[in-house]
Design a protein around this motif. Structure first.
Motif, PDB file in Angstrom:
ATOM      1  N   THR A 135      30.114 -21.421 -32.685  1.00  0.00           N
ATOM      2  CA  THR A 135      28.989 -22.063 -33.355  1.00  0.00           C
ATOM      3  C   THR A 135      28.445 -23.159 -32.443  1.00  0.00           C
ATOM      4  O   THR A 135      29.205 -23.784 -31.685  1.00  0.00           O
ATOM      5  CB  THR A 135      29.399 -22.688 -34.703  1.00  0.00           C
ATOM      6  OG1 THR A 135      30.443 -23.637 -34.488  1.00  0.00           O
ATOM      7  CG2 THR A 135      29.894 -21.630 -35.679  1.00  0.00           C
ATOM      8  N   PHE A 136      27.150 -23.386 -32.535  1.00  0.00           N
ATOM      9  CA  PHE A 136      26.492 -24.434 -31.762  1.00  0.00           C
ATOM     10  C   PHE A 136      25.467 -25.121 -32.658  1.00  0.00           C
ATOM     11  O   PHE A 136      24.864 -24.486 -33.520  1.00  0.00           O
ATOM     12  CB  PHE A 136      25.800 -23.845 -30.531  1.00  0.00           C
ATOM     13  CG  PHE A 136      26.738 -23.131 -29.600  1.00  0.00           C
ATOM     14  CD1 PHE A 136      26.883 -21.752 -29.660  1.00  0.00           C
ATOM     15  CD2 PHE A 136      27.502 -23.834 -28.681  1.00  0.00           C
ATOM     16  CE1 PHE A 136      27.750 -21.088 -28.823  1.00  0.00           C
ATOM     17  CE2 PHE A 136      28.383 -23.177 -27.832  1.00  0.00           C
ATOM     18  CZ  PHE A 136      28.505 -21.804 -27.910  1.00  0.00           C
ATOM     19  N   TYR A 137      25.296 -26.421 -32.413  1.00  0.00           N
ATOM     20  CA  TYR A 137      24.410 -27.229 -33.237  1.00  0.00           C
ATOM     21  C   TYR A 137      23.521 -28.111 -32.353  1.00  0.00           C
ATOM     22  O   TYR A 137      23.934 -28.538 -31.267  1.00  0.00           O
ATOM     23  CB  TYR A 137      25.222 -28.144 -34.152  1.00  0.00           C
ATOM     24  CG  TYR A 137      26.131 -27.420 -35.110  1.00  0.00           C
ATOM     25  CD1 TYR A 137      27.438 -27.103 -34.749  1.00  0.00           C
ATOM     26  CD2 TYR A 137      25.688 -27.062 -36.382  1.00  0.00           C
ATOM     27  CE1 TYR A 137      28.286 -26.432 -35.624  1.00  0.00           C
ATOM     28  CE2 TYR A 137      26.531 -26.400 -37.260  1.00  0.00           C
ATOM     29  CZ  TYR A 137      27.819 -26.090 -36.877  1.00  0.00           C
ATOM     30  OH  TYR A 137      28.649 -25.437 -37.759  1.00  0.00           O
ATOM     31  N   VAL A 138      22.355 -28.421 -32.878  1.00  0.00           N
ATOM     32  CA  VAL A 138      21.563 -29.464 -32.259  1.00  0.00           C
ATOM     33  C   VAL A 138      22.280 -30.792 -32.492  1.00  0.00           C
ATOM     34  O   VAL A 138      22.951 -30.976 -33.525  1.00  0.00           O
ATOM     35  CB  VAL A 138      20.128 -29.472 -32.823  1.00  0.00           C
ATOM     36  CG1 VAL A 138      20.118 -29.881 -34.277  1.00  0.00           C
ATOM     37  CG2 VAL A 138      19.215 -30.338 -31.995  1.00  0.00           C
ATOM     38  N   ASP A 139      22.174 -31.694 -31.537  1.00  0.00           N
ATOM     39  CA  ASP A 139      22.938 -32.945 -31.614  1.00  0.00           C
ATOM     40  C   ASP A 139      22.679 -33.713 -32.909  1.00  0.00           C
ATOM     41  O   ASP A 139      23.593 -34.342 -33.461  1.00  0.00           O
ATOM     42  CB  ASP A 139      22.603 -33.838 -30.414  1.00  0.00           C
ATOM     43  CG  ASP A 139      23.234 -33.347 -29.129  1.00  0.00           C
ATOM     44  OD1 ASP A 139      22.861 -33.857 -28.059  1.00  0.00           O
ATOM     45  OD2 ASP A 139      24.100 -32.451 -29.182  1.00  0.00           O
ATOM     46  N   SER A 140      21.466 -33.676 -33.396  1.00  0.00           N
ATOM     47  CA  SER A 140      21.094 -34.506 -34.547  1.00  0.00           C
ATOM     48  C   SER A 140      21.782 -34.087 -35.842  1.00  0.00           C
ATOM     49  O   SER A 140      21.776 -34.864 -36.814  1.00  0.00           O
ATOM     50  CB  SER A 140      19.579 -34.491 -34.746  1.00  0.00           C
ATOM     51  OG  SER A 140      19.122 -33.172 -34.959  1.00  0.00           O
ATOM     52  N   VAL A 141      22.381 -32.899 -35.879  1.00  0.00           N
ATOM     53  CA  VAL A 141      23.045 -32.455 -37.119  1.00  0.00           C
ATOM     54  C   VAL A 141      24.555 -32.306 -36.952  1.00  0.00           C
ATOM     55  O   VAL A 141      25.251 -32.006 -37.931  1.00  0.00           O
ATOM     56  CB  VAL A 141      22.447 -31.132 -37.644  1.00  0.00           C
ATOM     57  CG1 VAL A 141      20.933 -31.239 -37.762  1.00  0.00           C
ATOM     58  CG2 VAL A 141      22.854 -29.936 -36.813  1.00  0.00           C
ATOM     59  N   LYS A 142      25.066 -32.498 -35.757  1.00  0.00           N
ATOM     60  CA  LYS A 142      26.503 -32.365 -35.531  1.00  0.00           C
ATOM     61  C   LYS A 142      27.272 -33.313 -36.425  1.00  0.00           C
ATOM     62  O   LYS A 142      26.945 -34.491 -36.556  1.00  0.00           O
ATOM     63  CB  LYS A 142      26.840 -32.637 -34.068  1.00  0.00           C
ATOM     64  CG  LYS A 142      26.452 -31.507 -33.133  1.00  0.00           C
ATOM     65  CD  LYS A 142      26.815 -31.841 -31.694  1.00  0.00           C
ATOM     66  CE  LYS A 142      26.418 -30.715 -30.748  1.00  0.00           C
ATOM     67  NZ  LYS A 142      26.685 -31.052 -29.339  1.00  0.00           N
ATOM     68  N   GLY A 143      28.322 -32.792 -37.058  1.00  0.00           N
ATOM     69  CA  GLY A 143      29.126 -33.587 -37.963  1.00  0.00           C
ATOM     70  C   GLY A 143      28.581 -33.663 -39.381  1.00  0.00           C
ATOM     71  O   GLY A 143      29.267 -34.138 -40.287  1.00  0.00           O
ATOM     72  N   ARG A 144      27.352 -33.187 -39.583  1.00  0.00           N
ATOM     73  CA  ARG A 144      26.754 -33.206 -40.928  1.00  0.00           C
ATOM     74  C   ARG A 144      26.488 -31.793 -41.449  1.00  0.00           C
ATOM     75  O   ARG A 144      26.619 -31.544 -42.650  1.00  0.00           O
ATOM     76  CB  ARG A 144      25.433 -33.975 -40.910  1.00  0.00           C
ATOM     77  CG  ARG A 144      25.561 -35.414 -40.471  1.00  0.00           C
ATOM     78  CD  ARG A 144      24.251 -36.183 -40.695  1.00  0.00           C
ATOM     79  NE  ARG A 144      23.138 -35.639 -39.908  1.00  0.00           N
ATOM     80  CZ  ARG A 144      21.994 -35.198 -40.432  1.00  0.00           C
ATOM     81  NH1 ARG A 144      21.811 -35.227 -41.740  1.00  0.00           N
ATOM     82  NH2 ARG A 144      21.026 -34.741 -39.636  1.00  0.00           N
TER      83      ARG A 144
END
Length: 122
Positions: free
Chosen positions: A58-67
């Motif tokens: 899985t990969f996420y944009v930084d602004s949503v990581k952890g949320r």
């Protein structure tokens, strides 16, 4: 060919949570990587998260990581986006999409849903 239908959007206060679902019909859901993108009013559609075919990556944009958390259930032909600690800047139309590649690039995706509106009030 895959048809995608998103659901689960709505209005929520800042700090709240929503879970988006994207149901796929047609052939071969498990053979596609699945991504979530979002488009705020007057802005370009942007990558949010992607999950590989077998959910190994899985990969996420930084602004949503952890949320935000992306997951999939290949038996149910469904991909999810759990969104916690929502912020007003998360307000957008959220789209799911299918690709042969586990990609962050919008142009890698061949199939798109119609989108679901997420509005976060402050």
């Amino acid at each position: 060919q895959v048809q995608l239908v998103e659901s689960g959007g709505g209005l929520v206060q800042a700090g709240g949570s929503l879970r988006l679902s994207c149901a796929a019909s047609g052939r071969g859901f498990a053979s596609y990587a699945m991504g979530w993108f979002r488009q705020a009013p007057g802005k370009e559609r942007k990558f949010v998260a992607v999950i590989s075919r077998g959910a190994e990556s899985t990969f996420y944009v930084d602004s949503v990581k952890g949320r935000f958390t992306i997951s999939r259930d290949n038996a149910k032909n469904t991909v999810y986006l759990q969104m916690n600690s929502l912020k007003p800047e998360d307000t957008a139309v959220y789209y799911c999409a299918a690709s042969d590649l586990t990609s962050r690039s919008l142009t890698s995706y061949d199939y798109w849903g119609q989108g679901t509106q997420v509005t976060v009030s402050s």
